[in-house]
Design an enzyme around this catalytic site. Structure first.
Site, PDB file in Angstrom:
ATOM      1  N   ARG A   1       0.805  -1.222   0.000  1.00 31.66           N
ATOM      2  CA  ARG A   1       0.000   0.000   0.000  1.00 31.66           C
ATOM      3  C   ARG A   1       0.838   1.271   0.000  1.00 31.66           C
ATOM      4  O   ARG A   1       0.345   2.333  -0.373  1.00 31.66           O
ATOM      5  CB  ARG A   1      -1.013  -0.033   1.127  1.00 31.66           C
ATOM      6  CG  ARG A   1      -2.119  -1.065   0.813  1.00 31.66           C
ATOM      7  CD  ARG A   1      -3.050  -1.226   1.932  1.00 31.66           C
ATOM      8  NE  ARG A   1      -2.336  -1.838   3.044  1.00 31.66           N
ATOM      9  CZ  ARG A   1      -2.893  -2.588   3.964  1.00 31.66           C
ATOM     10  NH1 ARG A   1      -4.169  -2.817   3.929  1.00 31.66           N
ATOM     11  NH2 ARG A   1      -2.172  -3.092   4.931  1.00 31.66           N
TER      12      ARG A   1
ATOM     13  N   GLU B   1       3.371 -10.697  13.664  1.00 33.87           N
ATOM     14  CA  GLU B   1       2.683 -11.363  14.766  1.00 33.87           C
ATOM     15  C   GLU B   1       2.712 -12.880  14.603  1.00 33.87           C
ATOM     16  O   GLU B   1       2.693 -13.628  15.566  1.00 33.87           O
ATOM     17  CB  GLU B   1       1.219 -10.919  14.840  1.00 33.87           C
ATOM     18  CG  GLU B   1       0.991  -9.417  14.941  1.00 33.87           C
ATOM     19  CD  GLU B   1       1.033  -8.722  13.583  1.00 33.87           C
ATOM     20  OE1 GLU B   1       0.182  -8.999  12.732  1.00 33.87           O
ATOM     21  OE2 GLU B   1       1.944  -7.894  13.382  1.00 33.87           O
TER      22      GLU B   1
END
Length: 180
Positions: A67, A104
């Site tokens: 992005r 994560e």
């Protein structure tokens, strides 16, 4: 009264609770891209900050996969500088340098082409969101391998509760919108 540029940007961010997993509040910028005035305002605000802060001393904008690619070229055009890409592993042709970072759920790698920059060139890193700071930190490490000078990292949004800017060390950071 006309809506401020920042309000124009902020009202185009929507939230999705429990996405992609329960307990996460996802900030979606897709409506910003659909609205030319809001997207233009986001680029104008980021460019204005960089012009004030760096006074024409930027050589390149480095857009982060994926992005950051949406903001990088437009921001570079607004500033009259070039744009380089920092991609996920295996996406760039030719000789590359890589840096790994933790997510994560595991590890990932970013790459940049070895000839993307010359030593000493001044770069600003851009992405849509700063969360934990792992991706931006890896991008700064890559640019350091090329002996480029990272002037600053910028993003559209920042999740302040995750303290990502702390992982950037001494590299200045700026975001247009901050969320807990």
């Amino acid at each position: 009264m006309a809506e401020s540029e920042l309000q124009l940007v902020a009202r185009r961010i929507r939230s999705f609770p429990d996405f992609p997993i329960p307990g996460v509040l996802f900030r979606d910028m897709s409506p910003l891209l659909k609205d030319p005035d809001s997207f233009r305002a986001s680029i104008s605000l980021l460019a204005s900050h960089l012009k004030k802060t760096h006074d024409g001393k930027i050589d390149y904008i480095a857009g982060l996969d994926s992005r950051g690619f949406l903001f990088g070229p437009s921001l570079a055009q607004e500033l009259g500088v070039g744009c380089v890409l920092i991609r996920k592993r295996g996406k760039l042709p030719g000789p590359t340098l890589s840096a790994s970072y933790t997510l994560e759920y595991g590890k990932a790698e970013l790459e940049i082409q070895r000839d993307a920059l010359e030593p000493g060139q001044r770069v600003v890193v851009v992405d849509d969101l700063l969360a934990t700071g792992g991706t931006m930190r890896a991008a700064c490490e890559l640019l350091g391998q090329l002996q480029a000078k990272v002037l600053e990292c910028v993003s559209l949004m920042e999740l302040t509760s995750l303290k990502g800017r702390e992982r950037l060390g001494t590299v200045p950071f700026f975001s247009l919108l901050q969320y807990e």
